[in-house]
Scaffold this active site. Structure first.
Site, PDB file in Angstrom:
ATOM      1  N   GLU A 170      49.339   0.166   0.557  1.00 18.58           N
ATOM      2  CA  GLU A 170      48.414   1.253   0.822  1.00 18.58           C
ATOM      3  C   GLU A 170      48.033   1.380   2.150  1.00 18.58           C
ATOM      4  OE1 GLU A 170      47.059   1.232  -4.035  1.00 18.58           O
ATOM      5  OE2 GLU A 170      45.856   1.586  -2.240  1.00 18.58           O
TER       6      GLU A 170
ATOM      7  N   CYS B 101      42.906   2.916   7.733  1.00 22.15           N
ATOM      8  CA  CYS B 101      42.759   1.720   7.136  1.00 22.15           C
ATOM      9  C   CYS B 101      44.218   1.043   6.644  1.00 22.15           C
ATOM     10  CB  CYS B 101      42.129   1.891   5.651  1.00 22.15           C
ATOM     11  SG  CYS B 101      41.827   0.369   4.665  1.00 22.15           S
TER      12      CYS B 101
ATOM     13  N   CYS C 161      47.361  -9.534  -2.939  1.00 19.77           N
ATOM     14  CA  CYS C 161      46.497 -10.392  -2.444  1.00 19.77           C
ATOM     15  C   CYS C 161      46.243 -11.698  -3.254  1.00 19.77           C
ATOM     16  CB  CYS C 161      45.073  -9.851  -2.184  1.00 19.77           C
ATOM     17  SG  CYS C 161      44.013 -10.488  -1.228  1.00 19.77           S
TER      18      CYS C 161
ATOM     19  N   CYS D 177      39.606 -11.582  -5.661  1.00 19.48           N
ATOM     20  CA  CYS D 177      38.157 -11.277  -5.944  1.00 19.48           C
ATOM     21  C   CYS D 177      38.010 -10.287  -7.420  1.00 19.48           C
ATOM     22  CB  CYS D 177      37.743 -10.131  -4.886  1.00 19.48           C
ATOM     23  SG  CYS D 177      37.758 -11.240  -3.261  1.00 19.48           S
TER      24      CYS D 177
ATOM     25  N   CYS E  86      38.216  -6.346  -7.372  1.00 16.30           N
ATOM     26  CA  CYS E  86      39.265  -5.733  -6.668  1.00 16.30           C
ATOM     27  C   CYS E  86      40.729  -5.278  -7.256  1.00 16.30           C
ATOM     28  CB  CYS E  86      39.470  -6.511  -5.361  1.00 16.30           C
ATOM     29  SG  CYS E  86      40.786  -5.753  -4.211  1.00 16.30           S
TER      30      CYS E  86
ATOM     31  N   CYS F 121      40.637   0.189  -2.371  1.00 15.88           N
ATOM     32  CA  CYS F 121      41.622  -0.616  -2.054  1.00 15.88           C
ATOM     33  C   CYS F 121      42.555  -1.057  -3.499  1.00 15.88           C
ATOM     34  CB  CYS F 121      41.081  -2.000  -1.870  1.00 15.88           C
ATOM     35  SG  CYS F 121      42.051  -3.438  -1.429  1.00 15.88           S
TER      36      CYS F 121
HETATM   37  N1  SAH Z   1      40.374  -9.025   1.910  1.00 17.32           N
HETATM   38  C1  SAH Z   1      39.344  -8.296   3.113  1.00 17.32           C
HETATM   39  C2  SAH Z   1      39.810  -7.039   3.426  1.00 17.32           C
HETATM   40  C3  SAH Z   1      40.333  -6.113   2.455  1.00 17.32           C
HETATM   41  S1  SAH Z   1      39.043  -5.293   1.111  1.00 17.32           S
HETATM   42  C4  SAH Z   1      38.322  -8.575   2.614  1.00 17.32           C
HETATM   43  O1  SAH Z   1      37.783  -8.920   1.651  1.00 17.32           O
HETATM   44  O2  SAH Z   1      37.177  -8.322   3.615  1.00 17.32           O
HETATM   45  C5  SAH Z   1      38.177  -4.313   2.146  1.00 17.32           C
HETATM   46  C6  SAH Z   1      36.760  -4.131   1.494  1.00 17.32           C
HETATM   47  O3  SAH Z   1      36.728  -3.339   0.266  1.00 17.32           O
HETATM   48  C7  SAH Z   1      36.278  -5.563   1.049  1.00 17.32           C
HETATM   49  O4  SAH Z   1      34.694  -5.557   1.396  1.00 17.32           O
HETATM   50  C8  SAH Z   1      36.363  -5.476  -0.446  1.00 17.32           C
HETATM   51  O5  SAH Z   1      35.484  -6.565  -1.049  1.00 17.32           O
HETATM   52  C9  SAH Z   1      35.952  -4.182  -0.783  1.00 17.32           C
HETATM   53  N2  SAH Z   1      36.303  -3.744  -2.185  1.00 17.32           N
HETATM   54  C10 SAH Z   1      37.412  -4.392  -2.810  1.00 17.32           C
HETATM   55  N3  SAH Z   1      37.385  -3.768  -4.004  1.00 17.32           N
HETATM   56  C11 SAH Z   1      36.501  -2.692  -4.250  1.00 17.32           C
HETATM   57  C12 SAH Z   1      35.889  -1.742  -5.176  1.00 17.32           C
HETATM   58  N4  SAH Z   1      36.414  -1.741  -6.425  1.00 17.32           N
HETATM   59  N5  SAH Z   1      34.978  -1.071  -4.677  1.00 17.32           N
HETATM   60  C13 SAH Z   1      34.442  -1.308  -3.518  1.00 17.32           C
HETATM   61  N6  SAH Z   1      34.820  -2.011  -2.638  1.00 17.32           N
HETATM   62  C14 SAH Z   1      35.836  -2.832  -2.916  1.00 17.32           C
END
Ligand code: SAH
Length: 357
Positions: free
Chosen positions: A91, A104, A111, A115, A118, A333
């Site tokens: 995406e 973006c 990944c 997390c 995510c 994301c």
């Molecule tokens: N892996 C990197 C970049 C990609 S995610 C990182 O972790 O920073 C970009 C941002 O979106 C990160 O801060 C991540 O924690 C956040 N993110 C992921 N899932 C999310 C969600 N469901 N709601 C809001 N932010 C989210």
């Protein structure tokens, strides 16, 4: 296998064209078509001789990803599903603002970081992208836009610092070939310490954004598995090194999950955590974009976000609240790709993710 032009530097294009018996200026023209004038095909490169275009078409691929799907939100945000030659897709998001246009980009399909909140994490890592595939997302969106894209954030799918060399190469392509300013590029990381330190040594001072999401390791390890390997102490030390070397302010991202990490006490703890070291920068508060999780994570109350921000500022740490854009098109994301995989493509109006049920 054919070589792909997107991903090559002008110098590499020069070498390629030399082998075809072409002078240097043809490489300058070709690189300009690829990186600055948004060519979508060989035919677009109108100042190159037809014979040369034919020869290049035989010997190389242009290598732009295909925009397999587009979803446009009422606020102008466009979410793309970009598909590469081998069928793998990621995406990318186009974000127009009155005074700038930001995109973006994804650095990996899927990944490995895992997390808990995510959407991308759910399927694990499919594969990392090449530098050309990362920069190609930018080029495809630039080609479709009538405005100049001047800001790039590496906040799409994947962990940029776990695809280090391709990711760094893509930064140089965007700066040196596409003409973006390093200060308008932000790389967001979950906190990969060796990657942060290595990036500090590269000669490209981009903005580093750290996904903090918790004021202490006890809570952070529950949300972010890599936190077990790299504790906050080491991450913040690496960030401090980054800002000293690059002279750039940092950004701290803080995802707010209702009832988990959004209390005023946690805001104060966060301010304390960042105080007393050389860590200049804002905290960017991101209310959880709803995805279904076993933990039942939910969005924070509006008042909690306001109170959290007020506590940070009272403690001297400037905070901003990220505007939520593209909710109607599931722009968080990893959401679009998952829906596409699970249900086939669903028109924007029918998507409900991004809204809490
Ligand atoms: N892996 C990197 C970049 C990609 S995610 C990182 O972790 O920073 C970009 C941002 O979106 C990160 O801060 C991540 O924690 C956040 N993110 C992921 N899932 C999310 C969600 N469901 N709601 C809001 N932010 C989210």
């Amino acid at each position: 296998m054919k070589q792909t032009l997107v991903g090559m530097t002008q110098q590499e294009i020069t070498q390629l064209l030399q082998e075809m018996g072409q002078p240097q200026y043809r490489a300058v023209q070709t690189a300009a078509w690829v990186y600055r004038k948004s060519a979508a095909s060989w035919e677009d490169m109108t100042d190159l001789p037809v014979a040369l275009r034919k020869k290049m078409a035989q010997e190389c691929e242009l290598g732009l990803p295909e925009a397999a799907h587009r979803d446009t939100a009422p606020d102008g945000t466009i979410k793309y599903l970009m598909r590469f030659a081998d069928g793998v897709s990621v995406e990318s998001v186009y974000l127009p603002y009155p005074n700038r246009v930001s995109v973006c980009l994804s650095t990996q399909a899927g990944c490995a970081a895992g997390c808990a909140f995510c959407a991308t994490a759910k399927g694990g890592l499919e594969r990392s992208l090449s530098a050309g595939e990362i920069a190609g997302q930018f080029l495809r969106m630039q080609q479709e836009s009538n405005r100049r894209i001047d800001h790039v954030v590496y906040m799409g799918m994947g962990e940029p610092l776990l695809n280090y060399s391709a990711m760094v190469r893509s930064l140089f392509l965007l700066r040196d070939e596409a003409g973006l300013s390093a200060r308008n590029i932000t790389v967001s990381t979950v906190g990969i310490v060796p990657g942060i330190r290595a990036l500090a040594e590269e000669d490209i001072p981009v903005t580093l954004a750290l996904s903090l999401h918790a004021p202490d390791d006890a809570l952070r390890t529950q949300l972010i598995p890599t936190a077990r390997k790299w504790p906050l102490e080491e991450i913040l030390e690496a960030c401090s090194y980054y800002t000293s070397r690059t002279k750039r302010n940092l950004t701290f991202e803080y995802l707010l999950l209702g009832g988990i990490n959004d209390s005023p006490e946690q805001a104060r703890a966060l301010a304390r955590l960042l105080a007393g070291r050389h860590l200049p920068g804002n905290v960017n508060l991101i209310p959880f974009n709803y995805v279904e999780t076993p933990q039942g994570f939910r969005r924070p109350a509006r008042e909690a976000v306001t109170a959290f921000r007020a506590e940070l500022e009272k403690a001297g740490r400037p905070a901003t609240q990220r505007m939520t854009r593209g909710n109607a098109i599931a722009a968080a994301c990893g959401q679009l790709r998952r829906q596409t995989e699970q249900h086939g493509f669903v028109p924007a109006a029918m998507l409900s993710a991004g809204k809490q049920p």
